[in-house]
Design an enzyme around this catalytic site. Sequence first.
Site, short mmCIF file in Angstrom:
data_model
loop_
_atom_site.label_atom_id
_atom_site.label_comp_id
_atom_site.label_asym_id
_atom_site.label_seq_id
_atom_site.Cartn_x
_atom_site.Cartn_y
_atom_site.Cartn_z
N LYS A 199 58.22 27.57 61.13
CA LYS A 199 58.40 27.23 59.90
C LYS A 199 60.09 27.25 59.58
O LYS A 199 60.42 28.18 59.74
CB LYS A 199 57.83 28.25 58.98
CG LYS A 199 57.98 27.84 57.35
CD LYS A 199 57.15 28.86 56.66
CE LYS A 199 57.39 28.61 55.10
NZ LYS A 199 56.76 29.76 54.28
N LYS A 252 55.97 23.31 60.46
CA LYS A 252 56.15 23.05 59.02
C LYS A 252 57.96 23.05 58.71
O LYS A 252 58.69 24.01 59.10
CB LYS A 252 55.76 24.23 58.12
CG LYS A 252 55.87 23.87 56.68
CD LYS A 252 55.30 25.13 55.68
CE LYS A 252 55.37 24.84 54.20
NZ LYS A 252 55.22 26.10 53.59
#
Length: 328
Positions: A199, A252
């Site tokens: 992320k 992400k």
Amino acid sequence: MVELDSLLHSGYHNPALRPLQVERTLTKGSLMYPIFITDEQDSLIPIPSMPNQYRIGINRLEALIAPLVAKGLKGVMLFGVPNDSVKDEFGTAADDPQGPVITAVRLLKTKFPALLVSCDVCLCEYTSHGHCGHLNSDNTINNEASVRRLAEVAVNYAKAGADNVAPSDMMDGRMRAIKQGLHEAGLSHRVSLMAYSAKYASALYGPFRDAACSGAKFGDRSAYQLPPGSRGLGRRAIQRDVREGADIIMVKPATFYMDIIRDAKELAPDHPIAAYQVSGEYAMIHHAAAAGVFDLKTAVLESMCSLQRAGCSLILTYFTPELLEWLD
């Protein structure tokens, strides 16, 4: 003269041949719909920066989900949006039994028992400072205390009936702590663990932070989310989460990080790979289509195809309602 080994058109000249060249086919089961649950129980509040998305109260949730399930929705990801009055420095309200996430889990598992109900596990929506964990006195992250609290929250979501818990906080070691907590609670056999492994500290989260009211009150999250240019750190985080017991590996954001998605598939070939097409990606596609840059449906389907080509078997996207119709 063209050499024979240069000829490719013969393999896809006919429409019936083209699907044979596709590694993965997008299905409704490939999609997970992120939903923002507010503690204002009767509310349906439009999110200005995210067209067609809402903060939704528990009393409106069944009416939202039922037609999507009828169209083939298989899974949702829940994000709680509590009132500011319940926020404190420790994120105490994250696993409130009467809070938005746990009440939504119970409702969805009662009304739609076959639906895969996932819960994002983070503290940023619940802390008064807006950071994703507990802080030291100098406002740096207290990783150990944060991990303990995140594991408690994840286990309580699981006890409420969640099928999948997904820590997005990016604290070191939280996957092992959550896995251990689920095991000790006798839940590890029925609750999966999806790691937001790679992320990145991205500019693409702005609309989400509007939606979840979760922006940091000072500083930013660069000390725990990954630097955008750091492929090596992404690879190390993926390998760490595999070792610590993750069942699903997530990258992400999605579109700007397809190299990392491909890395994830190569580093964890026996794990499902997920990508989160985040709020900024969703908004960009919507606004570009509205400006006449391209056709919305065509662009969305191409974005899905690209993520699958990179290695995804699961895509979290706010376009899920439209895709459920388009895939018919």
